[in-house]
Write an enzyme that holds these catalytic residues in place. Structure first.
Site, PDB file in Angstrom:
ATOM      1  CB  CYS A 121    -107.096 -85.289  61.084  1.00 61.93           C
ATOM      2  SG  CYS A 121    -106.060 -86.591  61.913  1.00 61.93           S
ATOM      3  CB  CYS A 129    -106.240 -83.285  65.674  1.00 63.20           C
ATOM      4  SG  CYS A 129    -105.216 -84.165  64.235  1.00 63.20           S
ATOM      5  CB  CYS A 177    -104.806 -89.191  63.928  1.00 63.34           C
ATOM      6  SG  CYS A 177    -104.288 -87.676  65.151  1.00 63.34           S
ATOM      7  CD  GLU A 214    -101.708 -93.865  71.479  1.00 65.65           C
ATOM      8  OE1 GLU A 214    -101.148 -94.293  72.689  1.00 65.65           O
ATOM      9  OE2 GLU A 214    -102.517 -92.627  71.793  1.00 65.65           O
ATOM     10  CD  GLU A 224    -109.434 -88.411  63.285  1.00 68.08           C
ATOM     11  OE1 GLU A 224    -108.497 -88.911  63.658  1.00 68.08           O
ATOM     12  OE2 GLU A 224    -110.204 -87.621  64.094  1.00 68.08           O
TER      13      GLU A 224
HETATM   14  N1  THU Z   1    -106.305 -88.901  68.032  1.00 69.64           N
HETATM   15  C1  THU Z   1    -106.910 -89.336  67.031  1.00 69.64           C
HETATM   16  O1  THU Z   1    -106.920 -90.552  66.556  1.00 69.64           O
HETATM   17  N2  THU Z   1    -107.666 -88.395  66.302  1.00 69.64           N
HETATM   18  C2  THU Z   1    -107.639 -87.101  66.547  1.00 69.64           C
HETATM   19  O2  THU Z   1    -108.151 -86.418  65.595  1.00 69.64           O
HETATM   20  C3  THU Z   1    -107.252 -86.466  67.602  1.00 69.64           C
HETATM   21  C4  THU Z   1    -106.258 -87.571  68.494  1.00 69.64           C
HETATM   22  C5  THU Z   1    -105.391 -89.994  68.996  1.00 69.64           C
HETATM   23  C6  THU Z   1    -103.922 -89.406  68.621  1.00 69.64           C
HETATM   24  C7  THU Z   1    -103.586 -90.332  69.943  1.00 69.64           C
HETATM   25  O3  THU Z   1    -103.263 -91.556  69.575  1.00 69.64           O
HETATM   26  C8  THU Z   1    -104.792 -90.002  70.874  1.00 69.64           C
HETATM   27  O4  THU Z   1    -105.830 -89.964  70.116  1.00 69.64           O
HETATM   28  C9  THU Z   1    -104.459 -89.185  72.050  1.00 69.64           C
HETATM   29  O5  THU Z   1    -104.261 -88.010  71.423  1.00 69.64           O
END
Ligand code: THU
Length: 160
Positions: A115, A112, A73, A64, A75
């Site tokens: 991804c 998500c 993310c 982040e 993935e």
């Molecule tokens: N996040 C992921 O790493 N992968 C996903 O498929 C959904 C969300 C992360 C992004 C962010 O840092 C945190 O989860 C909250 O959304």
């Protein structure tokens, strides 16, 4: 007008002990990756582990930023790491896990939309399905036989 039915098959496992040894090992790697997440803002840590056709395992975790949309993310961190280190090597499977310091994540956390779109490009290019396994911190695991089964009517380069 006619209606069409879109179906997708998924396997549901009660816990990691029901997975094959290979899948369990990959999920263990995803848990290790999750511990390396940098998620001070969402407090939601995600780990991803890719198994490549050459047997390499590539890990990724969400990273982040104080400028929130600049984060990434788990993935996509993993898939782009694989694409940049091992271009052209097919991804056989992807394991995903998520946990939070704020809430109990006991349901499977799927990738998500962004991804899924990114992963679909790799699946299209490799012309072989990649299996996707996802879970929370505990609880059931969902497994699909391909990325496309998570993304019907997907957009791809054939439209361009
Ligand atoms: N996040 C992921 O790493 N992968 C996903 O498929 C959904 C969300 C992360 C992004 C962010 O840092 C945190 O989860 C909250 O959304």
């Amino acid at each position: 007008m006619k209606k069409i039915e879109i179906t997708a098959l998924a396997s549901v496992f009660n816990d990691v002990s029901e997975l094959s040894l290979e899948d369990r090992n990959l999920m263990t790697k995803a848990v290790e990756a999750r511990a390396k997440a940098y998620a001070p803002y969402s407090k939601f840590s995600v780990g991803a582990a890719l198994l490549l056709e050459n047997n390499q395992i590539i890990l990724g975790s969400n990273q982040e930023s104080a400028a929130y949309p600049s984060g990434m993310c788990a993935e996509r961190v993993a898939v782009w790491k694989a694409g940049s280190e091992f271009p052209g090597v097919a991804i056989t499977k992807l394991a995903i896990t998520a946990s939070s310091t704020e809430t109990r994540v006991d349901k499977p956390v799927g990738p998500c939309g962004a991804c899924r779109q990114t992963l679909s490009e790799y699946e299209m290019n490799q012309k072989k399905p990649m299996e996707i396994l996802f879970m929370g911190e505990t609880g059931k695991i969902i497994k699909t036989e391909s990325l496309l089964s998570l993304l019907p009517f997907s957009f791809d380069s054939s439209f361009l």
